[in-house]
Write a protein that holds these residues in place. Structure first.
Motif, PDB file in Angstrom:
ATOM      1  N   GLU A   1      45.390  68.116  95.333  1.00 22.20           N
ATOM      2  CA  GLU A   1      46.517  68.685  94.593  1.00 22.20           C
ATOM      3  C   GLU A   1      46.570  68.146  93.173  1.00 22.20           C
ATOM      4  O   GLU A   1      46.868  68.884  92.219  1.00 22.20           O
ATOM      5  CB  GLU A   1      47.840  68.412  95.325  1.00 22.20           C
ATOM      6  CG  GLU A   1      47.996  69.170  96.617  1.00 22.20           C
ATOM      7  CD  GLU A   1      47.864  70.680  96.423  1.00 22.20           C
ATOM      8  OE1 GLU A   1      48.447  71.201  95.450  1.00 22.20           O
ATOM      9  OE2 GLU A   1      47.184  71.326  97.233  1.00 22.20           O
ATOM     10  N   ILE A   2      46.280  66.857  93.030  1.00 20.46           N
ATOM     11  CA  ILE A   2      46.271  66.256  91.685  1.00 20.46           C
ATOM     12  C   ILE A   2      45.206  66.921  90.826  1.00 20.46           C
ATOM     13  O   ILE A   2      45.436  67.245  89.658  1.00 20.46           O
ATOM     14  CB  ILE A   2      46.010  64.738  91.771  1.00 20.46           C
ATOM     15  CG1 ILE A   2      47.161  64.051  92.519  1.00 20.46           C
ATOM     16  CG2 ILE A   2      45.820  64.128  90.395  1.00 20.46           C
ATOM     17  CD1 ILE A   2      46.921  62.584  92.819  1.00 20.46           C
TER      18      ILE A   2
ATOM     19  N   TYR B   1      43.588  70.697  86.668  1.00 24.79           N
ATOM     20  CA  TYR B   1      42.837  71.890  86.268  1.00 24.79           C
ATOM     21  C   TYR B   1      43.764  72.923  85.637  1.00 24.79           C
ATOM     22  O   TYR B   1      43.450  73.523  84.603  1.00 24.79           O
ATOM     23  CB  TYR B   1      42.137  72.479  87.486  1.00 24.79           C
ATOM     24  CG  TYR B   1      41.513  73.831  87.242  1.00 24.79           C
ATOM     25  CD1 TYR B   1      40.319  73.959  86.532  1.00 24.79           C
ATOM     26  CD2 TYR B   1      42.135  74.991  87.715  1.00 24.79           C
ATOM     27  CE1 TYR B   1      39.760  75.196  86.291  1.00 24.79           C
ATOM     28  CE2 TYR B   1      41.582  76.238  87.481  1.00 24.79           C
ATOM     29  CZ  TYR B   1      40.396  76.334  86.770  1.00 24.79           C
ATOM     30  OH  TYR B   1      39.861  77.571  86.535  1.00 24.79           O
ATOM     31  N   GLU B   2      44.934  73.153  86.295  1.00 24.47           N
ATOM     32  CA  GLU B   2      45.888  74.123  85.762  1.00 24.47           C
ATOM     33  C   GLU B   2      46.418  73.697  84.399  1.00 24.47           C
ATOM     34  O   GLU B   2      46.621  74.518  83.511  1.00 24.47           O
ATOM     35  CB  GLU B   2      47.051  74.317  86.746  1.00 24.47           C
ATOM     36  CG  GLU B   2      46.681  75.044  88.025  1.00 24.47           C
ATOM     37  CD  GLU B   2      46.169  76.453  87.778  1.00 24.47           C
ATOM     38  OE1 GLU B   2      46.662  77.106  86.835  1.00 24.47           O
ATOM     39  OE2 GLU B   2      45.263  76.888  88.503  1.00 24.47           O
ATOM     40  N   LEU B   3      46.641  72.381  84.246  1.00 29.51           N
ATOM     41  CA  LEU B   3      47.112  71.865  82.966  1.00 29.51           C
ATOM     42  C   LEU B   3      46.073  72.095  81.878  1.00 29.51           C
ATOM     43  O   LEU B   3      46.402  72.542  80.772  1.00 29.51           O
ATOM     44  CB  LEU B   3      47.425  70.369  83.095  1.00 29.51           C
ATOM     45  CG  LEU B   3      47.956  69.667  81.832  1.00 29.51           C
ATOM     46  CD1 LEU B   3      49.260  70.302  81.372  1.00 29.51           C
ATOM     47  CD2 LEU B   3      48.156  68.173  82.096  1.00 29.51           C
ATOM     48  N   GLN B   4      44.814  71.817  82.206  1.00 26.82           N
ATOM     49  CA  GLN B   4      43.739  72.028  81.229  1.00 26.82           C
ATOM     50  C   GLN B   4      43.578  73.504  80.911  1.00 26.82           C
ATOM     51  O   GLN B   4      43.343  73.889  79.759  1.00 26.82           O
ATOM     52  CB  GLN B   4      42.417  71.458  81.769  1.00 26.82           C
ATOM     53  CG  GLN B   4      41.275  71.475  80.755  1.00 26.82           C
ATOM     54  CD  GLN B   4      41.608  70.702  79.498  1.00 26.82           C
ATOM     55  OE1 GLN B   4      42.095  69.577  79.549  1.00 26.82           O
ATOM     56  NE2 GLN B   4      41.356  71.307  78.342  1.00 26.82           N
ATOM     57  N   LYS B   5      43.726  74.329  81.948  1.00 24.64           N
ATOM     58  CA  LYS B   5      43.632  75.777  81.754  1.00 24.64           C
ATOM     59  C   LYS B   5      44.735  76.266  80.815  1.00 24.64           C
ATOM     60  O   LYS B   5      44.498  77.095  79.926  1.00 24.64           O
ATOM     61  CB  LYS B   5      43.749  76.475  83.114  1.00 24.64           C
ATOM     62  CG  LYS B   5      43.411  77.958  83.084  1.00 24.64           C
ATOM     63  CD  LYS B   5      43.455  78.511  84.504  1.00 24.64           C
ATOM     64  CE  LYS B   5      43.182  80.007  84.490  1.00 24.64           C
ATOM     65  NZ  LYS B   5      43.263  80.595  85.855  1.00 24.64           N
ATOM     66  N   ALA B   6      45.953  75.721  81.016  1.00 22.74           N
ATOM     67  CA  ALA B   6      47.075  76.088  80.143  1.00 22.74           C
ATOM     68  C   ALA B   6      46.814  75.639  78.708  1.00 22.74           C
ATOM     69  O   ALA B   6      47.088  76.369  77.751  1.00 22.74           O
ATOM     70  CB  ALA B   6      48.366  75.457  80.670  1.00 22.74           C
ATOM     71  N   ARG B   7      46.262  74.423  78.568  1.00 19.99           N
ATOM     72  CA  ARG B   7      45.928  73.938  77.224  1.00 19.99           C
ATOM     73  C   ARG B   7      44.898  74.844  76.558  1.00 19.99           C
ATOM     74  O   ARG B   7      45.011  75.170  75.370  1.00 19.99           O
ATOM     75  CB  ARG B   7      45.382  72.513  77.320  1.00 19.99           C
ATOM     76  CG  ARG B   7      46.442  71.451  77.573  1.00 19.99           C
ATOM     77  CD  ARG B   7      45.794  70.091  77.750  1.00 19.99           C
ATOM     78  NE  ARG B   7      46.767  69.062  78.042  1.00 19.99           N
ATOM     79  CZ  ARG B   7      46.494  67.946  78.700  1.00 19.99           C
ATOM     80  NH1 ARG B   7      45.262  67.724  79.128  1.00 19.99           N
ATOM     81  NH2 ARG B   7      47.435  67.051  78.926  1.00 19.99           N
TER      82      ARG B   7
END
Length: 470
Positions: free
Chosen positions: A117-118, A123-129
């Motif tokens: 989950e971490i 990954y989602e955070l990097q994708k958003a960035r």
């Protein structure tokens, strides 16, 4: 005193160690010096899908031939924080620690922490960035293109448009009248503005007159203005017309083919004498303007029919620019789609990651009767309707889908197929290409295509796709 309190607290907190180990979030595995598994907790069962009664008392090598605990058992040295993927979609960090007593190695304990989950959140955070960076980049690119209405603003790839723009750039440097011809939606106004920006008059006004939208009774006063009290309802102070407002600059007469014959004769006098009379005026008004006109009609044919003055036609047509329709320059379609996708992605704060092959096929093969204007509106619609960054064929307007569904089409019948055929062919090409790119690795091919692996297998079977050998 503190130690006494601690012992007292421990005495009242009488919970077996095994209960604690069974309820923590880490997987715990303990092996003895003979590699036998002597402890395996509930979280380990969950992580690896192996029940206690299957593994306890057994050699760990039977289940994990490359287990870190084996290396620790050999060296007696701990190995910490090693990433491991026990199953597809799971990420675990393992630490293996030797168990010693009086310097003697008794076994190894492995602590496995599930960080799936971490990792997903990371990954989602990097994708958003990445998406934010992409939007910022595209927004800056769009701003660059819109700083001025110039020839760099015209999006194209075809040799036809390249030659046309070269001609327009040469014409811009002169003061000659220009007639821009082309179907509706081809970008005649964009060329007119670019010519103005490329001329010595660029710092002066650019005034647009839409000849088709102004009633015939008002056209003269709109163009030439009027004196105080010239007619009922006139402003007391009078009003300057478009030609006066454009002094020193450019007047763009859009849809010149709609101008009434009587007004054409008055426009001719302005072009010949560089002066005109306001409605109700007695003194001529001198003007220094350039005329650029545009039409989607065949003015030469209108001259033959007596609907357009021949002398005015030749005055306007000193230099003629004929913008070809989009269907005659198909190589411009992909770059226009790309440009407007970026433009509307920024405006709608969306990132488009994927376009369904069937949608691409239809966009590239549609004849675009409304030309660039229609394409622009369709792409804006697609961006607005896109979900999760994906544009699907179902998002296309009904007019485009009906075009490909028309089974009675005779012309271009070899080039165009029924919608379901287009979808099948596009999917087949995309899947074959993905398999070739990944060396027939179906997991990677499915990931590249953005579809589940089960869907890929189904498509390969139903579309009868042979896996490429190269």
């Amino acid at each position: 005193m503190i130690e006494a309190n601690a012992r007292s607290a421990y005495a009242t907190f009488d919970i077996p160690l095994e209960s604690i180990l069974e309820n923590i979030n880490e997987g715990i595995c303990v092996i003895d010096r003979s590699r036998r598994v002597i402890y395996w907790n509930r979280q380990a069962e969950k992580l690896y899908g192996i029940k206690k009664d299957q593994i306890l008392g057994r050699d760990i090598v039977q289940f994990f031939p490359n287990a870190l605990a084996l290396e620790v058992l050999k060296t007696g040295k701990p190995i910490e924080y090693v990433e491991h993927r026990p199953r597809e979609g799971n990420v675990v960090v393992i630490s293996s620690i030797p168990i010693k007593k009086d310097g003697e190695l008794l076994g190894v304990v492995s602590i496995d922490q599930d960080i799936t989950e971490i990792r997903k959140l990371s990954y989602e955070l990097q994708k958003a960035r990445n998406r934010i960076q992409y939007l910022e980049y595209v927004e800056e690119e769009i701003k660059k293109l819109h700083r001025d209405f110039n020839f760099e603003n015209i999006v194209y790839k075809s040799k036809t448009m390249y030659d046309l723009i070269l001609l327009a750039m040469k014409v811009a440097e002169s003061d000659a009248s220009v007639l821009i011809q082309g179907e509706s939606g081809t970008g005649k106004d964009l060329f007119a503005r670019a010519i103005h920006q490329g001329s010595q008059r660029k710092d002066k006004p650019f005034v647009v007159v839409d000849c088709s939208s102004i009633p015939e009774s008002l056209l003269e006063s709109e163009l030439f203005g009027y004196e105080p009290g010239a007619f009922t309802g006139a402003q007391k102070k009078g009003k300057p017309g478009k030609f006066e407002l454009a002094e020193g600059g450019t007047v763009f007469l859009d849809e010149i083919g709609e101008m009434p014959l009587e007004m054409q004769s008055k426009l001719l006098r302005v072009l010949e004498n560089r002066e005109f009379y306001r409605v109700g005026g007695v003194k001529p008004v001198k003007v220094n303007i350039r005329i650029i006109s545009a039409t989607n009609r065949d003015l030469a044919e209108m001259v033959k029919q007596g609907k357009f003055r021949e002398d005015l036609f030749y005055r306007l047509d000193v230099v003629s620019l004929k913008i070809p329709p989009l269907r005659e320059r198909p190589e411009d379609i992909p770059v226009l789609i790309d440009y407007y996708l970026k433009k509307y992605s920024v405006e709608n704060k969306k990132v488009i990651d994927r376009i369904e092959p069937a949608a691409v096929e239809m966009l590239l093969n549609y004849p675009w009767p409304g030309n660039v204007r229609e394409l622009k509106n369709v792409v804006e619609r697609l961006v607005i309707l896109a979900e999760d960054g994906s544009i699907l064929a179902e998002h296309l307007p009904q007019s485009i889908k009906k075009y490909f569904e028309n089974t009675t089409r005779i012309t271009d019948k070899d080039r165009f197929m029924k919608l379901e055929q287009v979808v099948a062919e596009a999917e087949k090409k995309a899947i074959t290409h993905a398999l070739k790119m990944t060396g027939n690795n179906k997991a990677k091919a499915a990931e590249m295509l953005g579809i589940p692996r089960s869907t890929l297998y189904y498509k390969i079977k139903t579309l009868k796709i042979e896996c490429p050998t190269d």
